[in-house]
Scaffold this active site. Structure first.
Site, PDB file in Angstrom:
ATOM      1  CG  HIS A   1      -3.043  -2.155   9.320  1.00  0.00           C
ATOM      2  ND1 HIS A   1      -2.860  -1.338   8.224  1.00  0.00           N
ATOM      3  CD2 HIS A   1      -2.340  -3.291   9.058  1.00  0.00           C
ATOM      4  CE1 HIS A   1      -2.070  -1.946   7.349  1.00  0.00           C
ATOM      5  NE2 HIS A   1      -1.755  -3.132   7.823  1.00  0.00           N
TER       6      HIS A   1
ATOM      7  CD  GLN B   1      -1.151   0.146   3.723  1.00  0.00           C
ATOM      8  OE1 GLN B   1      -1.601  -0.932   4.097  1.00  0.00           O
ATOM      9  NE2 GLN B   1      -1.451   1.288   4.323  1.00  0.00           N
TER      10      GLN B   1
ATOM     11  CB  CYS C   1      -4.745  -0.884   5.436  1.00  0.00           C
ATOM     12  SG  CYS C   1      -5.763   0.107   6.572  1.00  0.00           S
TER      13      CYS C   1
ATOM     14  CG  ASN D   1       0.478  -5.983   6.903  1.00  0.00           C
ATOM     15  OD1 ASN D   1      -0.418  -5.221   6.562  1.00  0.00           O
ATOM     16  ND2 ASN D   1       1.349  -5.659   7.841  1.00  0.00           N
TER      17      ASN D   1
END
Length: 323
Positions: A264, A121, A127, A284
């Protein structure tokens, strides 16, 4: 990615910490002035000391220097967390049956080929968009057998009407709603990511063929419900990721206290047991050069914030249904 390999390989690593010059060359770091160079060298040294002190404890998880190692904790927190925006009320479409089924002992959707490669990102609070695309891509693979990478940038640029704010944050459920409202979403290749807000181009990009028909909120604060949901498909989740344990994490089951102030959006792609440690496997969106190939294992069980889960992982899970 076999779960045992993810744990053992990371803990077994004994690589020597690079010098600041070596590290800067590896990550392509340059600085505008001598003063900035001196400052970043000092911060790097402090982070190295933190990493070495942590690893000397021989815990279930390791730290290592990475591309974030010239940033203070506050700088890193401001640049790479904070993109998740909670809504006041969850949807009324909650699958209560997830509370009662008996989940399997382990799940690994990445190993089954149901998860696209780790994305990055950058310094954009998007996110939520990556979590949205991650669960949507995987849902479509499980339903149709085809893994298609779809556009985060379209969500960043176009999903404001649903309540998202591009690089200033958003919510996965609002991302799903955009795909419903738009009757689909474009491919990553036709609408590539830029890590900044832009003008909506949804009418000129190539449709992926993926549509979201609805989305479901997983019952909150329940390990059983989340396990059962993940057993069906990868699940969009939110965590508190603004702690130093995330900044330098490199592998193993992360057991440090990390709070429940969700900031997040990420993707739960599996869970399992390694030795005496139960864990969640989480994808992630900080690139494959963070963590262990872009993933983190979070401790699983009531030890971690009770029903809220490690880093609040059980507080706001949801997933789309695709066609």
């Amino acid at each position: 990615m076999v779960l045992a390999t993810l744990v053992v390989s990371a803990i077994a690593s004994t690589s020597t910490t690079p010098s600041f010059s070596e590290w800067a060359k590896t990550h392509g770091k340059t600085y505008a002035s001598k003063e900035e160079l001196v400052l970043r060298r000092s911060i790097y040294a402090a982070n190295v000391a933190k990493v070495e002190a942590h690893n000397a404890q021989n815990l279930s998880w390791t730290m290592a220097v990475n591309k974030f190692s010239d940033l203070t904790g506050e700088e890193w927190k401001a640049a790479y967390t904070g993109g998740y925006r909670a809504k006041e009320k969850r949807s009324t479409n909650v699958d209560l049956s997830l509370l009662h089924a008996v989940p399997p002992t382990s799940v690994d959707w990445e190993a089954k080929g149901a998860v696209t490669p780790v994305k990055n990102q950058g310094q954009c609070g998007s996110c939520w968009a990556f979590s949205t695309t991650g669960s949507t891509e995987s849902s479509y693979f499980i339903t149709k057998g085809s893994l298609v990478s779809i556009s985060e940038q379209e969500l960043v640029d176009c999903a404001g009407k649903e309540g998202n704010q591009g690089c200033n944050g958003g919510l996965m459920d609002y991302g799903f709603q955009y795909i419903i409202d738009n009757k689909g979403i474009c491919t990553e290749a036709s609408y590539p990511y830029t890590a900044k807000d832009g003008t909506c181009k949804s009418k000129t990009c190539t449709k992926s063929g993926i549509t979201v028909t609805s989305f479901v909120d997983v019952p909150t604060d329940s390990e059983t419900a989340l396990m059962n949901a993940v057993a069906q498909q990868p699940i969009s989740i939110a965590v508190e990721a603004d702690q130093g344990s995330f900044q330098q994490y490199s592998g193993g089951v992360m057991t440090a206290a990390c709070g429940t102030n969700l900031d997040h959006g990420v993707l739960a792609v599996g869970y399992g047991v390694e030795g005496a440690k139960d864990f969640w496997q989480v994808k992630n969106s900080w690139g494959a050069d963070w963590g262990f190939k872009g993933y983190i294992l979070l401790g699983r069980g009531a030890t971690y914030n009770g029903n809220k889960g490690q880093c609040g992982i059980q507080m706001d899970p949801s997933y789309p249904k695709t066609a």
